[in-house]
Design a protein around this motif. Structure first.
Motif, mmCIF file in Angstrom:
data_model
loop_
_atom_site.group_PDB
_atom_site.id
_atom_site.type_symbol
_atom_site.label_atom_id
_atom_site.label_comp_id
_atom_site.label_asym_id
_atom_site.label_seq_id
_atom_site.Cartn_x
_atom_site.Cartn_y
_atom_site.Cartn_z
ATOM 1 N N SER A 3 -16.453 45.252 -18.665
ATOM 2 C CA SER A 3 -17.447 44.212 -18.242
ATOM 3 C C SER A 3 -17.328 42.758 -19.220
ATOM 4 O O SER A 3 -16.003 42.345 -19.032
ATOM 5 N N GLY A 4 -18.214 42.394 -19.881
ATOM 6 C CA GLY A 4 -18.113 41.075 -20.412
ATOM 7 C C GLY A 4 -17.190 40.843 -21.256
ATOM 8 O O GLY A 4 -16.418 39.974 -21.217
ATOM 9 N N GLN A 5 -16.902 41.778 -22.275
ATOM 10 C CA GLN A 5 -15.900 41.528 -23.155
ATOM 11 C C GLN A 5 -14.597 41.540 -22.700
ATOM 12 O O GLN A 5 -13.715 40.779 -22.964
ATOM 13 N N ALA A 6 -14.344 42.402 -21.518
ATOM 14 C CA ALA A 6 -12.993 42.344 -21.024
ATOM 15 C C ALA A 6 -12.631 40.961 -20.071
ATOM 16 O O ALA A 6 -11.694 40.569 -19.989
ATOM 17 N N CYS A 7 -13.816 40.325 -19.610
ATOM 18 C CA CYS A 7 -13.927 39.075 -19.112
ATOM 19 C C CYS A 7 -13.317 38.080 -20.068
ATOM 20 O O CYS A 7 -12.692 37.165 -19.710
ATOM 21 N N LEU A 9 -11.486 38.562 -22.848
ATOM 22 C CA LEU A 9 -10.020 38.788 -23.222
ATOM 23 C C LEU A 9 -9.100 38.607 -21.853
ATOM 24 O O LEU A 9 -7.914 38.143 -22.089
ATOM 25 N N LEU A 10 -9.625 38.308 -20.665
ATOM 26 C CA LEU A 10 -8.814 38.164 -19.536
ATOM 27 C C LEU A 10 -9.010 36.679 -19.460
ATOM 28 O O LEU A 10 -8.572 36.034 -18.331
ATOM 29 N N GLY A 11 -9.936 35.865 -20.284
ATOM 30 C CA GLY A 11 -9.852 34.504 -20.008
ATOM 31 C C GLY A 11 -10.757 33.642 -19.181
ATOM 32 O O GLY A 11 -10.482 32.477 -18.945
ATOM 33 N N MET B 14 -3.018 38.178 -16.763
ATOM 34 C CA MET B 14 -4.164 37.555 -17.189
ATOM 35 C C MET B 14 -4.611 37.905 -18.650
ATOM 36 O O MET B 14 -5.220 36.932 -19.153
ATOM 37 N N LEU B 15 -3.893 38.834 -19.471
ATOM 38 C CA LEU B 15 -4.191 38.927 -20.670
ATOM 39 C C LEU B 15 -3.003 38.013 -21.599
ATOM 40 O O LEU B 15 -3.104 37.899 -22.912
ATOM 41 N N GLU B 16 -2.340 37.312 -20.940
ATOM 42 C CA GLU B 16 -1.249 36.291 -21.496
ATOM 43 C C GLU B 16 -1.908 34.827 -21.020
ATOM 44 O O GLU B 16 -2.507 34.638 -20.161
ATOM 45 N N PRO B 17 -1.318 33.820 -21.874
ATOM 46 C CA PRO B 17 -1.868 32.553 -21.278
ATOM 47 C C PRO B 17 -1.520 32.222 -19.942
ATOM 48 O O PRO B 17 -0.336 32.538 -19.590
ATOM 49 N N TYR B 18 -2.379 31.548 -19.337
ATOM 50 C CA TYR B 18 -2.177 31.008 -18.029
ATOM 51 C C TYR B 18 -3.203 29.808 -17.759
ATOM 52 O O TYR B 18 -3.868 29.492 -18.612
ATOM 53 N N THR B 19 -3.057 29.094 -16.548
ATOM 54 C CA THR B 19 -3.683 27.912 -16.319
ATOM 55 C C THR B 19 -4.670 28.105 -15.228
ATOM 56 O O THR B 19 -4.190 28.420 -14.040
ATOM 57 N N ILE B 20 -5.951 27.882 -15.557
ATOM 58 C CA ILE B 20 -6.862 27.965 -14.388
ATOM 59 C C ILE B 20 -6.996 26.641 -13.614
ATOM 60 O O ILE B 20 -6.805 25.221 -14.203
ATOM 61 N N LEU B 37 -5.011 30.460 -24.093
ATOM 62 C CA LEU B 37 -4.611 31.048 -25.504
ATOM 63 C C LEU B 37 -3.976 32.318 -25.142
ATOM 64 O O LEU B 37 -4.116 33.251 -24.365
ATOM 65 N N SER B 38 -3.248 32.983 -26.263
ATOM 66 C CA SER B 38 -2.671 34.264 -26.344
ATOM 67 C C SER B 38 -4.060 35.268 -26.616
ATOM 68 O O SER B 38 -5.054 34.805 -26.935
ATOM 69 N N TYR B 39 -3.690 36.522 -26.388
ATOM 70 C CA TYR B 39 -4.526 37.611 -26.568
ATOM 71 C C TYR B 39 -5.498 37.490 -27.884
ATOM 72 O O TYR B 39 -6.290 37.569 -27.923
#
Lengths: 244, 60
Positions: A3-7, A9-11, B14-20, B37-39
């Protein structure tokens, strides 16, 4: 972690206050979580006891504890998250980072199809990044939530659009008006909101008398500083009597 | 022919740096910063927001 915290971490989300965890529905797993929470002086919030028998029926357990600065931490646990039928697939697709398993993007999209309107922006964001950044157009096609980007996706990946059974995608392919597509997106979202509402009401109705007893017990826990393990035992007794 | 990525690979990426994309209708400048940013740095970002939230709660 889901959920939210995974979001975060996924940026794609900058902030989430609650911790939502999916755990394996085994006695070991539940006992480990309870031990950790006991060390943090956690208390049960309204919900079912953290026990495989109830987790396996789709119920959830809710806790809270306080940090040194007084901040309230809320953590929720389930083993069978709603709308994710393949639990073993969920674990197989999760990504382990620093000993934490993070839920995969497809399951996260399913999880986020809640009754809260704001979650659909998150779904749109996940679908946008999956397709336009990470090159997984099927996810964009199925889950984008706005007209402009969906139209762009249909134009960019026409073959995938043709195979997609989503009504909003088909309205674009058929050259129907923007209004038709927007209506289709809105109706689709509302159907998902209603489905989640129905699911929650089912659990709420089923647990009415259990909830009343829990609230009475919870008042005593606070005034008498009852340990989490004792709270857990009390909940197991209440649930046995009140929820069949 | 380009190999299709699995859901697991997409998630790992997606857990690595990428550009939106700049014109994203869902995501703003803050998420654009976060996604680069990094994880490890994203975890630090999350912790920082939690700290800030605790002060906000005090003021409420």
């Amino acid at each position: 972690m889901s959920s939210g915290q995974a979001c975060v971490l996924l940026g794609i989300a900058t902030f989430s206050k609650d911790g939502d965890w999916i755990i394996k529905e085994t006695p070991e797993s539940c006992s480990k979580v309870l031990k950790i929470l006991e060390r943090k002086n956690a208390s049960y919030r309204l919900g079912l006891p953290l026990d495989p028998a109830w987790l396996s029926k789709g119920w959830t357990s809710h806790f809270e504890y306080f940090l040194g600065n007084g901040y309230r931490m809320r953590v929720d646990f389930c083993s069978r998250p709603p709308r994710v039928p393949d639990i073993s697939g969920l674990w197989q697709n999760s990504i382990k980072k620093y000993d934490v398993d993070i839920v995969d993007i497809q399951s996260l999209i399913e999880l986020k199809q809640t009754r809260r309107v704001r979650d659909y922006s998150i779904i749109g964001a996940l679908a946008e990044v999956a397709g336009f950044v990470q090159d997984k157009p099927e996810l964009s096609m199925m889950y984008l939530q706005d007209y402009e980007l969906l139209k762009k996706a249909v134009k960019k990946w026409p073959e995938i659009a043709r195979k997609c059974n989503r009504e909003a995608v088909q309205t674009i392919l058929q050259g129907k008006s923007r209004k038709d597509t927007v209506i289709s997106l809105a109706v689709e979202q509302d159907e998902k909101i209603q489905a989640d509402e129905t699911r929650i009401n089912f659990y709420r109705e089923k647990s009415k008398s259990y909830q009343r007893k829990c609230m009475a017990a919870s008042a005593v826990w606070k005034s008498e500083n009852i340990s989490l393990s004792e709270q857990h035992n009390q909940l197991l007794s209440i649930v046995k009597e009140e929820l069949v | 022919m380009k190999r299709e990525l699995s859901i697991k690979e997409i998630t790992a990426n997606m857990l690595e740096p990428y550009t939106i994309p700049e014109d994203s209708p869902y995501l703003s400048e803050e998420q654009r910063e976060l996604s680069k940013l990094s994880y490890q740095k994203r975890m630090e970002w999350m912790a920082e927001w939690l700290m800030l939230a605790s002060h906000t709660d005090d003021e409420d």
